[in-house]
Enzyme design. Sequence first.
Site, short mmCIF file in Angstrom:
data_model
loop_
_atom_site.label_atom_id
_atom_site.label_comp_id
_atom_site.label_asym_id
_atom_site.label_seq_id
_atom_site.Cartn_x
_atom_site.Cartn_y
_atom_site.Cartn_z
N GLY A 55 0.87 -1.18 0.00
CA GLY A 55 0.00 0.00 0.00
C GLY A 55 0.90 1.22 0.00
O GLY A 55 1.83 1.31 0.82
N ASP A 246 -1.41 4.80 -6.36
CA ASP A 246 0.02 4.66 -6.05
C ASP A 246 0.84 5.81 -6.60
O ASP A 246 1.92 6.12 -6.09
CB ASP A 246 0.55 3.33 -6.59
CG ASP A 246 -0.02 2.19 -5.79
OD1 ASP A 246 -1.16 1.77 -6.08
OD2 ASP A 246 0.65 1.76 -4.83
O1 MRU Z 1 0.82 -3.97 -4.52
P1 MRU Z 1 0.20 -3.21 -3.40
O2 MRU Z 1 -0.64 -4.06 -2.49
O3 MRU Z 1 1.22 -2.37 -2.64
O4 MRU Z 1 -0.77 -2.19 -4.13
C1 MRU Z 1 -1.58 -1.35 -3.35
C2 MRU Z 1 -2.52 -0.55 -4.16
O5 MRU Z 1 -2.51 -0.55 -5.36
C3 MRU Z 1 -3.42 0.33 -3.40
O6 MRU Z 1 -4.67 0.40 -4.03
C4 MRU Z 1 -2.78 1.71 -3.40
O7 MRU Z 1 -1.48 1.64 -2.88
C5 MRU Z 1 -3.54 2.67 -2.62
S1 MRU Z 1 -3.19 2.39 -0.90
C6 MRU Z 1 -3.90 3.40 0.11
#
Ligand code: MRU
Length: 358
Positions: A55, A246
């Site tokens: 996240g 992200d």
């Molecule tokens: O691969 P991840 O689990 O790190 O991806 C997370 C996401 O894509 C979330 O939707 C994004 O980081 C928003 S978190 C508040």
Amino acid sequence: MRERLLAAEKVKSIEWLDGRLNLLDQRKLPVEEIWCSHDSAASVAAAIRDMVVRGAPAIGISAAYGLVLAVRARIADGGDWRQALEEDFKVLADSRPTAVNLFWALNQMRERLDRLKPGEDPYAALEAQAISIHDSDREANLAMAQFGVDLIRRHQGNPQNLLTHCNTGALATGGFGTALGVIRAAHLEGLVERVYVDETRPWLQGSRLTAWELLGDGVPAMVNADSAAAHLMKSRGISWVIVGADRITANGDVANKIGTYQLAVLAMHHGVRFMVVAASSTIDMALESGEEIQIEERAGSELLEVDGRRFAADVEAFNPVFDVTPADLIDAIVTEKGVVERPSAAKMAELMSRKRLH
Ligand code: MRU
């Protein structure tokens, strides 16, 4: 609303305690709640790379604490600790490429180092900076929840069906959540009929993490296959798709978990509103458009195996883990500085020129 949201805070995934970084191992949830303790930048970088913590905001906060651990070790080693610290910056920056919060947080730490006064303790200064990054993410979550709820209520005041993707809650942030923070707050305000949760292949952040958080809050939730989204929008009266981000570029393009882009296309076709919720630390004004965002590709085994056992044919896999949703498919970007509707470069620049609320 702030007090109600704070009272509803339950889960946290990042804890800075006695000079160590404790992370809730998100790979084990919801079956086991296991905390891992980290005391070096290399170990924090490995935790980010291996998805112990994930996240965008949570990654940034963890990297900041990783730098605190690094400065302590480098000073203890003696010699030119500032020079040696560059290696730690690099190890942390190389852990994952797409979420800009990682680079934003490292940059904040570097700026703090550059402002050190003669005789000031670098460890204490960096520790205070990391805690401040953590605290301000928590505050940003609360502000975004309020803005997001206002937006939902403005369009429709009765309980609604929402669709979300990936995990954007307390586990992914330093506080209440981004997209899931808005959804949790909307539930507290009586605005949620049901939340549909994309399972979010291949890591299943939806069915493992988001569903777990929503159940903990007593929010009516159902998990669906990612590929059910079109059918859901057609048949279940979804009024909003609400997702995190992200990296958001200067023109309002949004990189988020793979599958977000197709949701936005489907939402446009079905007349469903599309909301992105992210703190301004996720906005990268250095990039003009989403074309410039580096999309992380992970091992094909994430698609071809379950628990280390192969189930797929002897074939290669294409495993990009983020995609870019063009700004023109987005109804609103909700940040702690305010809301941008129908994002454009001019509106994003105006948003970023506003002062931070905290
Ligand atoms: O691969 P991840 O689990 O790190 O991806 C997370 C996401 O894509 C979330 O939707 C994004 O980081 C928003 S978190 C508040």
